[in-house]
Design a protein around this motif. Structure first.
Motif, PDB file in Angstrom:
ATOM      1  N   ILE A 131       0.839  -1.197   0.000  1.00 32.81           N
ATOM      2  CA  ILE A 131       0.000   0.000   0.000  1.00 32.81           C
ATOM      3  C   ILE A 131       0.872   1.245   0.000  1.00 32.81           C
ATOM      4  CG2 ILE A 131      -1.498   1.317   1.575  1.00 32.81           C
ATOM      5  CD1 ILE A 131      -2.829  -0.888  -0.019  1.00 32.81           C
ATOM      6  N   ASN A 171      -9.348  -0.167  -3.234  1.00 33.81           N
ATOM      7  CA  ASN A 171      -8.921  -1.548  -2.976  1.00 33.81           C
ATOM      8  C   ASN A 171      -8.696  -1.790  -1.486  1.00 33.81           C
ATOM      9  OD1 ASN A 171      -9.040  -1.919  -5.683  1.00 33.81           O
ATOM     10  ND2 ASN A 171      -6.813  -1.894  -6.026  1.00 33.81           N
ATOM     11  N   ASN A 213      -4.800   1.798  -4.275  1.00 35.45           N
ATOM     12  CA  ASN A 213      -4.075   1.061  -3.235  1.00 35.45           C
ATOM     13  C   ASN A 213      -3.395   2.026  -2.273  1.00 35.45           C
ATOM     14  OD1 ASN A 213      -4.585  -1.626  -4.051  1.00 35.45           O
ATOM     15  ND2 ASN A 213      -3.169  -1.335  -5.751  1.00 35.45           N
TER      16      ASN A 213
END
Ligand SMILES: Nc1ncnc2c1ncn2[C@@H]1O[C@H](COP(=O)(O)OP(=O)(O)OP(=O)(O)O)[C@@H](O)[C@H]1O
Ligand SMILES: [Mg+2]
Lengths: 421, 233
Positions: A131, A171, A213
């Motif tokens: 991430i 996400n 992300n």
């Protein structure tokens, strides 16, 4: 005038009937003849389809990043300054960024940002790795203005007071909170608890889908969580309009050189990144595709033209007596010319129709195999304007290829033609 | 001027490399409306060459040709096509039907180049086929017809535009004698209805159907025979 129109109409109808009959009578030969056109049109359509997809992906990217912003950073996004060299540059410190922010006069806003890549965040039950954690201020809200799914972006007070709050990319919240409302929930990052205040829509862009992300947290919190020698800070400067971007950029460059104590003869030791740089790359890709595409297409059409011309010459010879008879009963040169031009154009158009079917198959295959994910902005059926172009090109190719044979047919002497064995 | 055809000293030469072949060496000839003319002569005497010039498929090397008073000796390709379309009907020894077309479509052909609308074309073609006795063979293709029937289709095609002139180059040459006789009977009938007919033959009994016989030898008119009336009515 009226009679002339009637004549041409009758000849036209007759030509179409003759052409379809002639093509139907030699199906295999006709098919082989149009191979060049089939390949050429397939190239044109697939190329156009891909570039259309590239364009809409690009538009989407622009709307996510914006033309008015520059990102002053140690590294260059597109590699104009190689990473190896950029690595030797001194880091851009928070102090430099804060100083620069006070000296910028033309910018609409300027704010710091820190990106930490490859991070892992957790919820009570789930976790997600890889991430980007982005520390920034409420000024960054413009970038996600159209992407808020629920909740809100960071508020000014949350940065000033270093509140432990977070805004989650698509996400991230999908992964961490699959079956619940993420708002008000707690996530864990670097051993700290953050309250989720906002979630974002899917934002995948051409450049990457890292926007989906990522997790946004207040800049001051980011600073607290990372070591003092963290060097990956960015100064984001946004111009009031795209038109003013050059001036804003120039001012920012001067300010950065001053705060980094560069002597006049020294080169910049930072990079000014902008969407422009990517646009250059997209343009290069476009040109490359066109270049290859036009080369291949041109070659295929050349083959197509030669093939059709050749078969039309054969056809004229085979039908010499028919031409003689038509002339004997009153067909003018124009009528014979039209007959063979239409036959060539129809042959070529049949090739284009086959090519459209093939292309549609290829597109379906490509979408299934290559772009199952987020980055697909291509159409799933051939756009109408491409069909139009394909058919138009086919007709032109046919006329070009058919002209010489048609002219030979039109000029045949009726007596000789009737006697031809 | 009432004369349908007037040929004045028509010469047609072919260049064969060095050599000049003189197919017609000064033919002068007039034909009135509703004459029934047979052109006779040995092979190579110039009969077909003369017919092609009369039918405006070919132009003379020198000399003048007046068709219904109009000088057509110097017209270009397109102008000749228009005259063929409006004024002339051809019947060939080898029929020259288009093999993939039905009888009706073959007969319609000259009307297409005259710009006649499709439904009128069809009606006229059907009527003309009925007139030549093929009302029950409208949708047969040439290979589904006998030789005599094919020649009837060709005659229907020649007549579809109401031409001033019906030209037939050995129309019975490819037919057995019984079928040939039937076709000649059809020509006689057409002549009685007012058509002008010129036919080429080297068979005397065919020529006997005409009321005027022109003998050609080596590209020149050798002699003419006239009958006040042709075969008994
Ligand atoms: N295209 C041509 N080139 C050269 N010579 C030609 C051409 N057409 C005809 N001729 C010559 O002209 C002469 C007359 O030919 P034409 O076809 O008129 O004869 P014909 O009387 O119809 O003969 P047949 O009874 O055999 O049909 C012949 O000597 C022929 O060889
Ligand atoms: Mg002959």
């Amino acid at each position: 005038m009226m009679q002339r129109t009637l004549n041409i109409l009758a000849e036209f109808g007759e030509s179409i009937r003759i052409a379809t009959a002639a093509i139907a009578a030699n199906r295999v030969r006709s098919l082989l003849t149009t191979l060049g056109v089939v390949i050429g049109v397939t190239f044109v359509v697939l190329m156009g389809w891909f570039l259309d997809g590239l364009d809409s992906a690009w538009e989407h990217t622009i709307s996510n990043l914006g033309y008015e912003a520059i990102y002053i950073h140690k590294f260059d996004w597109t590699g104009r300054t190689p990473w190896r060299e950029a690595r030797k540059r001194p880091p851009i410190t928070i102090r430099q960024i804060r100083t620069a922010m006070t000296q910028l006069t033309l910018a609409e806003r300027a704010y710091p940002r820190g990106n930490a890549w490859g991070q892992t965040v957790r919820s009570a039950d789930n976790s997600i790795g890889g991430i980007a954690v982005i520390g920034t201020t409420s000024d960054n809200d413009w970038e996600v203005a159209n992407s808020i799914e629920a909740g809100r972006f960071l508020a000014p007070i949350e940065d000033l007071t270093a509140s432990y709050v977070a805004v989650l990319g698509y996400n991230v919240w999908q992964e961490l909170f699959p079956n619940q409302n993420p708002l008000g929930q707690t996530i864990f990052y670097r051993g700290k608890k953050f309250r989720v205040i906002g979630i974002l829509k899917k934002r995948g862009t051409l450049i990457s889908d890292w926007g989906d992300n990522s997790v946004y947290i207040p800049f001051r919190v980011f600073q607290l969580l990372h070591s003092t020698n963290f060097s990956n800070y960015t100064l984001v400067v946004k111009a009031p309009s795209q038109a003013l971007l050059p001036e804003v950029t120039e001012e920012a460059r001067m300010v950065m050189r001053k705060v980094r104590n560069l002597a006049p003869w020294e080169p910049d030791n930072f990079s000014i990144n902008s969407i422009d740089a990517f646009e250059q790359q997209v343009r290069t890709i476009r040109i490359a595709i066109w270049g290859i595409g036009i080369g291949m297409t041109g070659l295929s059409f050349l083959v197509g033209i030669i093939g059709i011309m050749n078969i039309m010459f054969v056809s004229v010879v085979e039908r010499t007596r028919e031409i003689g008879l038509r002339k004997a009963v009153g067909a003018k040169r124009r009528a014979i010319l039209l007959q063979f031009l239409i036959e060539a154009a129809l042959l070529s158009t049949a090739g284009a129709v086959i090519a459209l079917l093939l292309s549609q198959g290829a597109i379906a295959g490509a979408k299934f195999l290559l772009f199952p994910g987020d980055l697909d902005f291509t159409a799933s059926i051939i756009p109408p304007h491409l069909m139009g172009i394909a058919l138009l090109v086919a007709v032109l190719v046919g006329i070009l290829a058919g002209f010489a044979p048609a002219l030979r047919a039109a000029r045949l002497d009726p007596v000789e033609a009737l006697r031809y064995e | 001027m009432n004369t349908l055809i007037h040929l004045e000293n028509i010469v047609r030469e072919y260049q064969m490399g060095e050599e000049v072949v003189r197919a017609l060496r000064g033919v002068t000839l007039s034909i009135e409306p509703n004459e029934y003319v047979a052109i006779m002569g040995p092979s190579g005497s110039g009969k077909s060459t003369l017919m092609n010039i009369i039918g405006c498929l070919d132009t003379p090397t020198s000399g003048q040709y007046f068709l219904e008073g109009e000088d057509v000796s110097d017209l270009d390709d397109n102008e000749l096509a228009e005259i063929r379309n409006k004024k002339i009907g051809f019947v060939f020894q080898t029929f020259h039907l288009l093999p993939r077309y039905t009888a009706v479509r073959n007969v319609e052909l000259p009307l297409i180049y005259a710009g006649v609308p499709a439904d009128e074309r069809y009606e006229r073609a059907v009527a003309m086929l009925a007139k030549v006795g093929l009302g029950d063979r409208l949708f047969h293709k040439p290979n589904e017809l006998s030789g005599g029937q094919r020649q009837r289709v060709a005659i229907a095609r020649a007549l579809i535009n109401n031409p001033s002139l019906l030209l037939a180059d050995e129309p019975t040459g490819n037919l057995d004698s019984r079928t040939g006789t039937e076709i000649l009977a059809l020509f006689d009938e057409l002549w009685r209805q007012g058509n002008t007919i010129i036919l080429v033959t080297h068979e005397p009994h065919v020529a006997q159907h005409a009321n005027r016989i022109i003998h050609i030898l080596d590209g020149q008119i050798q002699k003419e025979e006239s009958k006040t009336s042709s075969i008994p009515v």
